[in-house]
Design an enzyme around this catalytic site. Structure first.
Site, PDB file in Angstrom:
ATOM      1  N   HIS A 299      45.068  40.054  50.002  1.00 36.78           N
ATOM      2  CA  HIS A 299      44.698  39.040  49.024  1.00 36.78           C
ATOM      3  C   HIS A 299      44.487  39.671  47.655  1.00 36.78           C
ATOM      4  O   HIS A 299      44.422  40.883  47.527  1.00 36.78           O
ATOM      5  CB  HIS A 299      43.426  38.287  49.447  1.00 36.78           C
TER       6      HIS A 299
ATOM      7  N   ARG B 140      37.071  36.959  40.021  1.00 38.86           N
ATOM      8  CA  ARG B 140      35.702  36.483  39.890  1.00 38.86           C
ATOM      9  C   ARG B 140      35.728  35.166  39.122  1.00 38.86           C
ATOM     10  O   ARG B 140      36.457  35.030  38.144  1.00 38.86           O
ATOM     11  CB  ARG B 140      34.862  37.506  39.154  1.00 38.86           C
TER      12      ARG B 140
ATOM     13  N   GLU C 119      41.417  35.327  46.703  1.00 39.15           N
ATOM     14  CA  GLU C 119      39.987  35.277  47.019  1.00 39.15           C
ATOM     15  C   GLU C 119      39.230  34.976  45.737  1.00 39.15           C
ATOM     16  O   GLU C 119      39.307  35.732  44.770  1.00 39.15           O
ATOM     17  CB  GLU C 119      39.507  36.614  47.585  1.00 39.15           C
TER      18      GLU C 119
ATOM     19  N   ASN D 174      29.602  34.961  42.179  1.00 36.88           N
ATOM     20  CA  ASN D 174      28.270  35.557  42.255  1.00 36.88           C
ATOM     21  C   ASN D 174      27.265  34.511  41.796  1.00 36.88           C
ATOM     22  O   ASN D 174      27.434  33.910  40.727  1.00 36.88           O
ATOM     23  CB  ASN D 174      28.193  36.813  41.392  1.00 36.88           C
TER      24      ASN D 174
ATOM     25  N   GLU E 206      50.994  32.866  36.056  1.00 38.73           N
ATOM     26  CA  GLU E 206      52.406  32.767  35.699  1.00 38.73           C
ATOM     27  C   GLU E 206      53.092  31.853  36.693  1.00 38.73           C
ATOM     28  O   GLU E 206      52.936  32.011  37.908  1.00 38.73           O
ATOM     29  CB  GLU E 206      53.044  34.155  35.732  1.00 38.73           C
TER      30      GLU E 206
END
Length: 137
Positions: free
Chosen positions: A5, A9, A54, A58, A115
């Site tokens: 993967h 963030r 992924e 946080n 993209e």
């Protein structure tokens, strides 16, 4: 070796999930860590579940500069004009329009470049052919 993967963030999981849903990615699984104070959300295009994104959220707010999140993701699309129109209609900025009928760049709510690549080239078409870039990509 096997590709697993790509992690990015995100500051607003709901906005980011909405963005990737517009692209056609679906949530495969989610993991919340109370101890680590984070959430992991794994996405993939239907039929291509081995190529996952992924999303890492946080829980404690932290600003992410563009150097801290990622360069860009790339997806092949069935029709670049239809895809860009669907995104534009939903309020997504097309940073680099598909003027050549082959490539476009858009950004997630956290400014991560995505993209979009047409398999082959479509004939240049309006309004895309004359649309200027609206930002960096």
């Amino acid at each position: 070796m096997k590709y697993l993967h790509t992690m990015i963030r995100v500051s607003d999981p709901d906005a980011t999930l909405k963005f990737f849903d517009l692209l056609g990615l679906k949530e495969l699984r989610r993991f919340d860590s109370e101890k680590g104070r984070f959430t992991l959300i794994f996405l993939a295009a239907p039929g291509d579940e081995d190529a996952q994104v992924e999303l890492t959220h946080n829980w404690d707010p932290e600003p992410y500069g563009e150097g801290r999140n990622f360069g860009h993701l790339a997806y092949r699309v069935d029709n670049i004009y239809d895809t860009c129109q669907r995104l534009l209609d939903a309020g997504v900025t097309i940073n680099r329009p598909p003027r050549d009928g082959h490539m476009a760049f858009v950004r997630t709510p956290d400014n991560i470049s995505v993209e979009l690549l047409q398999d082959g080239h479509l004939e240049p078409a309006e309004p895309w052919a004359s649309m200027p870039n609206t930002g960096h990509w």
